[in-house]
Structure formats: C-alpha cells, structure tokens
Design a protein around this motif. Sequence first.
Motif, mmCIF file in Angstrom:
data_model
loop_
_atom_site.group_PDB
_atom_site.id
_atom_site.type_symbol
_atom_site.label_atom_id
_atom_site.label_comp_id
_atom_site.label_asym_id
_atom_site.label_seq_id
_atom_site.Cartn_x
_atom_site.Cartn_y
_atom_site.Cartn_z
ATOM 1 N N LEU A 110 0.841 -1.197 0.000
ATOM 2 C CA LEU A 110 0.000 0.000 0.000
ATOM 3 C C LEU A 110 0.875 1.245 0.000
ATOM 4 O O LEU A 110 1.881 1.325 0.715
ATOM 5 C CB LEU A 110 -0.900 0.013 1.243
ATOM 6 N N VAL A 111 0.471 2.236 -0.789
ATOM 7 C CA VAL A 111 1.186 3.507 -0.830
ATOM 8 C C VAL A 111 0.163 4.611 -1.054
ATOM 9 O O VAL A 111 -0.844 4.415 -1.753
ATOM 10 C CB VAL A 111 2.257 3.510 -1.949
ATOM 11 N N GLU A 112 0.385 5.762 -0.455
ATOM 12 C CA GLU A 112 -0.531 6.886 -0.620
ATOM 13 C C GLU A 112 -0.473 7.406 -2.054
ATOM 14 O O GLU A 112 0.584 7.383 -2.694
ATOM 15 C CB GLU A 112 -0.158 8.013 0.346
ATOM 16 N N PRO A 113 -1.609 7.875 -2.579
ATOM 17 C CA PRO A 113 -1.618 8.450 -3.926
ATOM 18 C C PRO A 113 -0.567 9.558 -4.057
ATOM 19 O O PRO A 113 -0.402 10.389 -3.171
ATOM 20 C CB PRO A 113 -3.038 9.005 -4.067
ATOM 21 N N GLY A 114 0.161 9.514 -5.148
ATOM 22 C CA GLY A 114 1.172 10.532 -5.396
ATOM 23 C C GLY A 114 2.508 10.263 -4.745
ATOM 24 O O GLY A 114 3.455 11.031 -4.949
ATOM 25 N N ARG A 115 2.625 9.183 -3.958
ATOM 26 C CA ARG A 115 3.877 8.889 -3.263
ATOM 27 C C ARG A 115 4.616 7.706 -3.876
ATOM 28 O O ARG A 115 5.652 7.296 -3.348
ATOM 29 C CB ARG A 115 3.592 8.595 -1.788
ATOM 30 N N LEU A 116 4.104 7.157 -4.974
ATOM 31 C CA LEU A 116 4.737 6.008 -5.602
ATOM 32 C C LEU A 116 6.094 6.403 -6.185
ATOM 33 O O LEU A 116 6.233 7.434 -6.837
ATOM 34 C CB LEU A 116 3.842 5.456 -6.711
#
Length: 270
Positions: free
Chosen positions: A72-78
């Motif tokens: 899981l990763v926050e949107p925009g943090r990939l």
Amino acid sequence: VATNDVAAMGAEPVGLQVVLLLPLQTEDDEIRRVMEEISRACCQLGVEVLGGHTERTVKVREPIVVLTALGLVEPGRLVTSAGARPGDQLLMTKAAALEGTAVLAWEMGERLAATVGRAVVERARGFLEEVSVVREGLAAAALGVHAMHDATEGGLLGAVWEMCQASGVCAEVWEERVVVREETRRICQALGADPLCLIASGTLLVAAPRGEEVARALRELGVEATVIGAVVEGVGAGAQGEAGRGLARVVRVRPDGSRQELAEAPVDEL
C-alpha cells in the motif's frame, strides 16, 4: 525479495500470494517445512500470507515457489525506477553482492573453504539474513527520492543500468566508492567473479537530488548507505552517436581513472 520490489516503490508490503509447484514425490513434511520458512519470514517483515495455490505435478522436477507481494502507498507517493534525473546522486545501501556471496558460500562451500578459509565461508553464508531492503526502502521514499531499484540479477551495475534504461538517462559509477565486504572480495577473487555484477539482493539503489543527505539519514537509522555515482545526460563516446556504437548507459570509473562503458546490461556473474 518479493517484498523488496514493493518497498522499492515506496509501498509498505502487507501480504503475499504463494504458489508452490512440487514434484509428485514431494512429502507433506517438505511442504510443511517450506511454509514454516515462509511464515517466519512473513513474521519478520510484518506481512501475511493471503492465499495462493499448492500442487504436486509431473511438470516440475524441483520445487518452485512463486511469490507475489502486495503493498500500500498513498496516492502521489509512488516511486519507480524510471524517475532518475540528470544531477541526481546515486547511493547504495549495505554492500555489493550480498546475495551472490551467500549463494556461492552455500553452493561451493567446501571448495571455497580450502581457498579462503571456513570462517570466511561461514560469515558469507550469513549474508542471506540481510537481503531485505524493506526498512531502507520505506525510509528513503519518505525522504523524497526520485527513483529506487532493488539490485538483483546483474548486481549493482545491472541495477544502475536498468534504472538508467527506465529513466532515459546515463550514469557514472565510481568503483572506489562502492562498498564490497572482505568476504565478498575474497570469494570473488577465488572464483574470478566481478562483485559489481554479482546478484545483489540486499542492496537498494537510490537516485536523489541530495544523495549525501539521504545517505546520512539512512545511516542514522542504522542502515549503511554510500554515494557511489551520479546521473548525467549522456556519457562516453557511444553517447556522441558514433557509427556502430550504442549509447553508453553506464560508465564504470575505475580507481585508476580509466573508464569502462556499458552499452548493455551486464550478465550476472553467478
């Protein structure tokens, strides 16, 4: 290694799908042992086995384990391996060829013990305990790096080449800055192998605009980190478009100042 791929994208690993393909003669106890090892690794990483498949089949002669990691990763943090930019510094964590050193020590232990000594072989076997890069991957992502890649086949130089290929850039790697442990150096010397091109799970490659700051922050977390090169627009004669020559994606700068151009990914030394 599967969770390394997820963490190298800045995502927190949460689970695994496990597929076991086994020869027909595989005993239940062997299956149980494999799953207990997977369970122990999952406990260390804080992830769960979410499902999968187990099958005895005539199609395989040796056990095959296929793992798919989810995170899981926050949107925009990939973070991907395609984000390196000219001007970035390249840094590596830990040391080169940890996995390859351990594999050689396990597979060729008796031969190597006669050359480098049994104590070196035993220490090298322990490098398998260091192949996870989850902790440093998540920490580096939080620092705002441009690109990350877990070094596997082709070793450290292979990882640099793949990052450059994905990002459309070139890079210089300063060999004298690359961390190579004494056990790795001695085993590679004994076998005529290049430690910078030997399979390297346990090493995280990072491209960042302020690499020294990232390396310092990782060291404060207890993770060895070293700046070992730089991302550039184009390097070497091949980058100038000479007839018959491809783009030199990576230049290996040797301690004596000589330069070796790599226009294609190195073959793994294993």
